[in-house]
Design a protein around this motif. Structure first.
Motif, PDB file in Angstrom:
ATOM      1  N   SER A   1       0.782  -1.237   0.000  1.00 45.89           N
ATOM      2  CA  SER A   1       0.000   0.000   0.000  1.00 45.89           C
ATOM      3  C   SER A   1       0.809   1.280   0.000  1.00 45.89           C
ATOM      4  N   GLU A   2       2.029   1.214   0.489  1.00 52.41           N
ATOM      5  CA  GLU A   2       2.801   2.456   0.587  1.00 52.41           C
ATOM      6  C   GLU A   2       4.292   2.165   0.683  1.00 52.41           C
ATOM      7  N   VAL A   3       5.063   3.217   0.464  1.00 47.90           N
ATOM      8  CA  VAL A   3       6.506   3.166   0.659  1.00 47.90           C
ATOM      9  C   VAL A   3       6.795   4.153   1.776  1.00 47.90           C
ATOM     10  N   LYS A   4       7.390   3.634   2.856  1.00 46.59           N
ATOM     11  CA  LYS A   4       7.583   4.443   4.063  1.00 46.59           C
ATOM     12  C   LYS A   4       8.878   4.042   4.749  1.00 46.59           C
ATOM     13  N   ASP A   5       9.659   5.028   5.138  1.00 44.98           N
ATOM     14  CA  ASP A   5      10.894   4.793   5.895  1.00 44.98           C
ATOM     15  C   ASP A   5      11.821   3.790   5.218  1.00 44.98           C
ATOM     16  N   GLY A   6      11.972   3.904   3.904  1.00 37.34           N
ATOM     17  CA  GLY A   6      12.878   3.022   3.167  1.00 37.34           C
ATOM     18  C   GLY A   6      12.357   1.614   2.964  1.00 37.34           C
ATOM     19  N   THR A   7      11.072   1.401   3.232  1.00 31.93           N
ATOM     20  CA  THR A   7      10.495   0.071   3.037  1.00 31.93           C
ATOM     21  C   THR A   7       9.183   0.161   2.270  1.00 31.93           C
TER      22      THR A   7
END
Length: 138
Positions: free
Chosen positions: A91-97
């Motif tokens: 669902s998303e790309v967050k904090d390098g993940t």
């Protein structure tokens, strides 16, 4: 109403419901990506502009089945947006993940490897090419 006529009406109604259900599945996503394809079923046109993909982050293109990341400036990677644990869409790309909302599996934006489970397999890479400012399937 005879048995034949009744069956015809019931079958026609079922076909109409199936058509409506299929139409509901084919809409566009929040990115404005319809996922429509060409004559061979392959999606047409660019996936994204390079400026749409933040350095150290990425963008999920749900209608195209891909997530594109930019781990380092000018380095673009793409992976399947289908989580290897239970098949949910990330669902998303967050904090390098890359994050899967179903069970919170997280994948590294540079190589798709598992950072935290329950997934145990990496996201499969997708071939892309960058021409100028456009990113397309390669």
């Amino acid at each position: 109403m005879s048995g034949v006529a009744r069956r015809t009406v019931v079958a026609a109604g079922g076909a109409g419901l199936a058509s409506a259900a299929l139409a509901a599945c084919g809409g566009s996503n929040a990115e404005g990506d319809t996922g429509t394809g060409g004559a061979d079923g392959a999606p047409e046109g660019p996936l994204a502009k390079t400026g749409d993909i933040p350095v150290g982050g990425g963008k999920v293109l749900a209608g195209r089945g891909v997530v594109i990341t930019q781990p380092k400036a000018g380095e673009y990677k793409a992976f399947s947006s289908k989580c290897t644990h239970a098949g949910c869409a990330v669902s998303e790309v967050k904090d390098g993940t890359i994050v899967c909302p179903c069970h919170q599996s997280r994948f590294d934006i540079s190589d798709g490897s598992v950072k935290s489970g329950p997934a145990t397999s990496s996201l499969p890479p997708e071939p892309i090419e960058v021409k100028g400012e456009e990113i397309s399937f390669g």
